[in-house]
Enzyme design. Sequence first.
Site, PDB file in Angstrom:
ATOM      1  CD  GLN A   1      38.921  36.365  38.596  1.00  0.00           C
ATOM      2  OE1 GLN A   1      38.940  37.311  39.389  1.00  0.00           O
ATOM      3  NE2 GLN A   1      39.059  35.098  38.973  1.00  0.00           N
TER       4      GLN A   1
ATOM      5  CG  HIS B   1      36.350  42.082  38.461  1.00  0.00           C
ATOM      6  ND1 HIS B   1      35.951  40.955  39.129  1.00  0.00           N
ATOM      7  CD2 HIS B   1      37.708  42.132  38.596  1.00  0.00           C
ATOM      8  CE1 HIS B   1      36.996  40.353  39.658  1.00  0.00           C
ATOM      9  NE2 HIS B   1      38.077  41.048  39.347  1.00  0.00           N
TER      10      HIS B   1
ATOM     11  CD  GLU C   1      41.112  43.015  40.211  1.00  0.00           C
ATOM     12  OE1 GLU C   1      40.308  42.920  41.157  1.00  0.00           O
ATOM     13  OE2 GLU C   1      41.522  42.026  39.580  1.00  0.00           O
TER      14      GLU C   1
ATOM     15  CG  HIS D   1      41.471  39.783  35.572  1.00  0.00           C
ATOM     16  ND1 HIS D   1      40.307  40.456  35.288  1.00  0.00           N
ATOM     17  CD2 HIS D   1      41.369  39.419  36.879  1.00  0.00           C
ATOM     18  CE1 HIS D   1      39.543  40.494  36.362  1.00  0.00           C
ATOM     19  NE2 HIS D   1      40.165  39.863  37.352  1.00  0.00           N
TER      20      HIS D   1
ATOM     21  NE  ARG E   1      34.776  31.145  40.767  1.00  0.00           N
ATOM     22  CZ  ARG E   1      33.794  30.887  41.626  1.00  0.00           C
ATOM     23  NH1 ARG E   1      32.651  30.403  41.174  1.00  0.00           N
ATOM     24  NH2 ARG E   1      33.954  31.082  42.903  1.00  0.00           N
TER      25      ARG E   1
END
Length: 323
Positions: free
Chosen positions: A101, A103, A120, A178, A198
């Site tokens: 995936q 972001h 993150e 990641h 995804r």
Amino acid sequence: MLYPLKFNPILKEMIWGGKKLPQKLNVEVAEDVKIGENFAVSGLKNDQSVVSNGTLAGKNMTELIETYKEDLLGAKVYQQFGTNFPLLIKYIDANDDLSIQVHPNDEQAKIKHNSFGKTEMWYVVDAEAGAGLVSGFSKKTSVDEFEQYHSSGKLMELMQKHSTTAGDTFFIPAGKVHSIGAGNLIAEIQQTSDITYRIYDFDRRDKFGNPRELHHELAKDAMNYSDDESGKVAYVAKANESVELASCQYFTTNVLNVTDSVSKDYSQLDSFVILMNVGGQCTIKAADVSIELNEMEAALIPASVAKVELAAGDSAKLLEVYI
């Protein structure tokens, strides 16, 4: 008067989840339910953390911010984010591999979802033998090369794989491909966002027999194709001293190994502090309140609470998070 706050767990059922989180939190769930995440501290609209201790028990995150404003968040944080709590604090139990995936960044997320982006970091609390994860491409690539690997069924050859052990830390900026692999128990600190694109889901199907949704075109626009960095953080932990793991515009995270008692003065931060217990047991004393912070729990220290006393039984390992 504000004091160290604990919250009710927000457990999330996931196809790749397991049983570790409810067991560690002493929460009963049905035998066939797989729990993948606990939103330990959350301000998401549909997943508001609710205080579990003290006189503010029952209040949710938005109510806390609307009432206490900068006393809770810190003046600079409140000025920037208003009533939006800026971080999402999670624990993740990967009983199976998560999807490959990516972001979006702030600009992309604002345009497409009216949301924050999602940078993150991960701290590996525990890892089973053979566990690993994906962080970054195995080499600098391009849209066309990515498409070739993807369409030929060889996408995993383009992924940078890492074995994991307890204490490993990875910084995952928006745009980095990641995936958390099976056998990892992870503490995750991220921007307040639940947007995930995804790319590949190992051809899995949900409990109704349907393939899970993929977000190919959105992911293509979000990926940083030149990112072949591992994202792994090198650090040396020290007894009773805060050691920086990651620092960016969205958050700073330190690791603090408590072997005795530690006094912390947070008065100069102008930010709330979140303490995540990633090992052992710790007592937090501040503002005439004492709380026990067990493994896999988190506490929020309001910005107006300047001084905190930490004490461990044998030892405790904490993550300190602030803005």
